[in-house]
Write a protein that holds these residues in place. Structure first.
Motif, short mmCIF file in Angstrom:
data_model
loop_
_atom_site.label_atom_id
_atom_site.label_comp_id
_atom_site.label_asym_id
_atom_site.label_seq_id
_atom_site.Cartn_x
_atom_site.Cartn_y
_atom_site.Cartn_z
N ASP A 142 -1.66 88.27 10.99
CA ASP A 142 -0.35 88.89 11.16
C ASP A 142 0.43 88.83 9.85
N SER A 143 1.42 89.69 9.75
CA SER A 143 2.32 89.67 8.61
C SER A 143 3.73 89.92 9.14
N ASP A 144 4.53 88.85 9.15
CA ASP A 144 5.89 88.93 9.69
C ASP A 144 6.71 89.94 8.90
N PRO A 145 7.08 91.06 9.53
CA PRO A 145 7.79 92.11 8.79
C PRO A 145 9.16 91.66 8.28
N GLU A 146 9.72 90.64 8.88
CA GLU A 146 11.02 90.13 8.40
C GLU A 146 10.85 89.40 7.08
N LYS A 147 9.64 88.88 6.86
CA LYS A 147 9.45 88.04 5.68
C LYS A 147 8.57 88.65 4.61
N PHE A 148 7.69 89.58 4.97
CA PHE A 148 6.79 90.15 3.98
C PHE A 148 7.58 90.99 2.98
N PRO A 149 7.51 90.62 1.68
CA PRO A 149 8.42 91.24 0.72
C PRO A 149 8.06 92.66 0.28
N LEU A 193 8.21 92.67 -8.70
CA LEU A 193 6.80 92.39 -8.41
C LEU A 193 6.29 91.21 -9.24
N ARG A 194 6.85 91.04 -10.43
CA ARG A 194 6.45 89.91 -11.27
C ARG A 194 6.79 88.59 -10.57
N GLU A 195 7.86 88.59 -9.80
CA GLU A 195 8.25 87.37 -9.08
C GLU A 195 7.34 87.08 -7.90
N ILE A 196 6.64 88.11 -7.43
CA ILE A 196 5.69 87.91 -6.34
C ILE A 196 4.29 88.32 -6.80
N ALA A 197 3.91 87.71 -7.94
CA ALA A 197 2.63 88.09 -8.58
C ALA A 197 1.44 87.85 -7.65
N HIS A 198 1.62 86.95 -6.67
CA HIS A 198 0.51 86.69 -5.75
C HIS A 198 0.30 87.83 -4.78
N LEU A 199 1.32 88.68 -4.61
CA LEU A 199 1.20 89.79 -3.67
C LEU A 199 1.12 91.15 -4.35
N ILE A 227 -1.84 90.85 -16.91
CA ILE A 227 -2.59 89.62 -16.66
C ILE A 227 -2.13 89.12 -15.30
N ALA A 228 -3.07 88.58 -14.52
CA ALA A 228 -2.75 88.27 -13.13
C ALA A 228 -1.56 87.33 -13.01
N PHE A 229 -1.64 86.20 -13.67
CA PHE A 229 -0.59 85.20 -13.54
C PHE A 229 -0.14 84.76 -14.92
N PRO A 230 0.82 85.50 -15.48
CA PRO A 230 1.19 85.27 -16.88
C PRO A 230 1.79 83.89 -17.12
N ARG A 231 1.44 83.36 -18.26
CA ARG A 231 1.99 82.08 -18.72
C ARG A 231 2.88 82.34 -19.92
N PHE A 232 4.14 81.95 -19.79
CA PHE A 232 5.08 82.14 -20.90
C PHE A 232 6.15 81.07 -20.78
N PRO A 233 6.99 80.90 -21.83
CA PRO A 233 7.94 79.79 -21.80
C PRO A 233 8.73 79.74 -20.49
N ASN A 234 8.83 78.58 -19.92
CA ASN A 234 9.55 78.34 -18.67
C ASN A 234 8.86 78.88 -17.43
N ASN A 235 7.60 79.30 -17.57
CA ASN A 235 6.96 79.85 -16.39
C ASN A 235 5.48 79.55 -16.32
N ALA A 236 5.10 78.79 -15.30
CA ALA A 236 3.68 78.57 -15.02
C ALA A 236 3.51 78.63 -13.51
N GLU A 237 4.28 79.53 -12.85
CA GLU A 237 4.18 79.68 -11.40
C GLU A 237 2.82 80.26 -11.03
N PHE A 238 2.41 80.03 -9.87
CA PHE A 238 1.13 80.49 -9.31
C PHE A 238 -0.06 79.78 -9.96
#
Length: 482
Positions: free
Chosen positions: A97-104, A115-121, A471-482
């Motif tokens: 399932d994918s909750d439509p209230e929450k799926f961005p 989209l960069r903020e939700i690089a996993h999706l 790049i799938a999950f970019p690494r740059f200053p202040n960011n190593a999310e995902f």
RNA sequence: UCCCGAGUAGCUCAGCUGGUUAGAGCAUCUGACUGUUAAUCAGAGGGUCACUGGUUCGAGCCCAGUCUCGGGAGCCA
């Protein structure tokens, strides 16, 4: 699991009235009747037709954007206009399932910043599907290019002990406890207690090790991750990026340039042949984007035109000295429109100058060679001083429109005395690089190589403008999310 | 790191000269419709106005600092 039919194969099928199973993620569910289903095999969606009168309400409610479903049904010719085929569903199973209230992700245009903020999706969008298919094709083409030419693919170390390469700030690698750092008697960090019993860093380049291998195999290349701890915040820098570094023995700067140009053309043409749909999509995406720009900011060529133009024309080769002459007499220099005016021979070129040469003057890729020795690395081969006594090195930078430097390379200094003299001048410790210098002690030979920024290449081919989007999950200053 | 610009609903954005209860489109939910193509129509819910402090009778708006994002520059691939 039941064998599923890939949507890519289904979309141009001519075999109708057969039973298939497809699995994928719901893009949209229109009219309680039509599911646009995508399984990543291509950018297109297959349309599933649901008989909502004979489908439980409970199930229909769970067919939401983002949900994973398995559909069994019959392939039929579509009655609608947007697609050739439909799948008339006989059964639908919700896999996830994918909750439509929450799926961005919504069935609409999203900004690249969001989209960069939700690089996993973001892989689940057409744009990123296309970008990463092209990235894959380029990576594959690079291996194929070098393999066809008999190069050996070397895996050079990720962890290195030398910090003498001079290619920028490095990430330290340590297992020392920061809260209880072992110290020597004079208060320094005691690296003899560290994992490798010496200071180590993440690699900034595989070149030096690559040279060692080239002096045995004749021609090698590396293709791996590279790390720079520079505080760079630009659309063309990453802290972790992928670099392709060929190194060829018995090759001079001329050979080096030819290899680089051949490689770039080879991989671009591979992408054009193997990513037709993706590049067409990216081409149109860019055209749409340009529509909202003022006329004078729009590019003269579309993405596809740009790529084909690049294939059909020789790169412009000229020396630094020639470039300075062109820049000196250029309009923006005469009219003092450059922020940094070209005055003296010897100054490093700013990106406004590179852009002028590539985008205004030559309007095609440019290879600049023979830079002043003072602004280049120690390992580059020293040219004979010119009639005015100016010292240059056999360096070459390939500049691409919109990207800037995509390749940096050189013929290497193979003469031990010249090399060690230069290292001395630049205070580069020779003891640490004893193994590197050994290649010049035992059977030294002319050799050349370069480094290709793989993400920069991908930027150029996809027409994207921010390196963080290729790049799938970019690494740059202040960011190593995902 | 430096120079600009921005931060308001899940997303994209409007919000006048500082003044009542902060708006729109899309998304979501409810209902209607049912061969749609970003479906359509009607209705509803949804806000720490980035954060902290200040000025003011009153701040989304002005000031200071911080954070984040974007564009440009530097470092480079």
């Amino acid at each position: 699991m039941i064998k599923r039919e890939k949507i890519k194969n289904l979309l141009d099928t001519t075999e109708f009235n057969r039973e298939v199973t497809v699995m994928g993620w719901v893009r949209t569910f229109r009219n309680n009747q039509f599911i646009a289903l995508n399984d990543g095999s291509c950018m297109g969606n297959v349309q599933i037709v649901v008989d909502f009168n004979n489908t439980p309400e409970e199930l229909l409610k769970r067919i939401t954007t983002g949900a994973a479903i398995a559909v069994q049904g019959t392939v039929v010719e579509s009655l609608g206009k947007g697609q050739k085929i439909d799948i008339k569903a006989s059964s639908i199973e919700i896999l996830g399932d994918s909750d439509p209230e929450k799926f961005p992700l919504q069935p609409k245009k999203h900004s690249l910043e969001f989209l960069r903020e939700i690089a996993h999706l973001r892989f689940r969008t057409n744009t990123f599907n296309a970008v990463f298919k092209v990235r894959h094709a380029l990576a594959f083409a690079i291996h194929q290019f070098y393999n066809e030419r008999g190069f050996v693919y070397m895996h050079t170390p990720i962890i290195t002990a030398s910090d003498a390469e001079g290619a920028g700030e490095m990430f330290k690698v340590t297992t020392l406890d920061f809260d209880n750092t072992p110290r020597t008697e004079d208060g320094q960090v005691d690296y003899s207690e560290d994992f490798f019993a010496r200071p180590t860093n993440l690699t900034v380049s595989g070149q030096l090790e690559g040279e060692l291998a080239a002096m045995a195999f004749g021609q090698i290349y590396t293709f791996g991750p590279t790390f720079r701890a520079e505080n760079s915040n630009t659309t063309r820098h990453l802290a972790e990026f992928w670099m392709v570094e060929p190194e060829v023995a018995f090759a001079d700067l001329e050979d080096n340039m030819t290899l680089a140009e051949d490689m770039l053309k080879y991989v671009i043409s591979y992408a054009l042949e193997n990513c037709k749909d993706e590049l067409e999509f990216l081409n149109n995406r860019l055209l749409e984007e340009e529509k909202s720009k003022p006329q004078n900011e729009r590019s003269e060529l579309s993405l596809l035109e740009k790529l084909n133009f690049c294939l059909g024309n020789d790169f412009e080769r000229l020396t630094y000295t020639q470039a300075i002459a062109i820049l000196k007499s250029s309009k923006p220099n005469q009219k003092k429109q450059f922020k940094y005016l070209i005055d003296e021979w010897g100054a490093d070129l700013q990106s406004e100058h590179e852009r002028y040469l590539v985008e205004k003057h030559f309007k095609k890729p440019v290879i600049l060679t023979d830079y002043p020795a003072d602004i280049k690395s120690f390992y580059m081969r020293q040219n004979e001083p010119d009639e005015q006594g100016r010292k240059t090195v056999a360096a070459m930078d390939i500049l691409f429109p919109g990207i800037g430097e995509i390749i940096g390379g050189s013929q290497r200094e193979e003469r031990l005395d010249k090399l060690t003299q230069r290292m001395e001048d630049l205070n580069i410790p020779q003891e640490e690089l004893w193994w590197f210098l050994d290649t010049r002690r035992f059977g030294t030979a002319p050799h050349s190589g370069f480094g290709l920024g793989f993400e920069r290449l991908t930027l150029f081919v996809t027409g994207m403008t921010n390196i963080r989007d290729v790049i799938a999950f970019p690494r740059f200053p202040n960011n190593a999310e995902f």
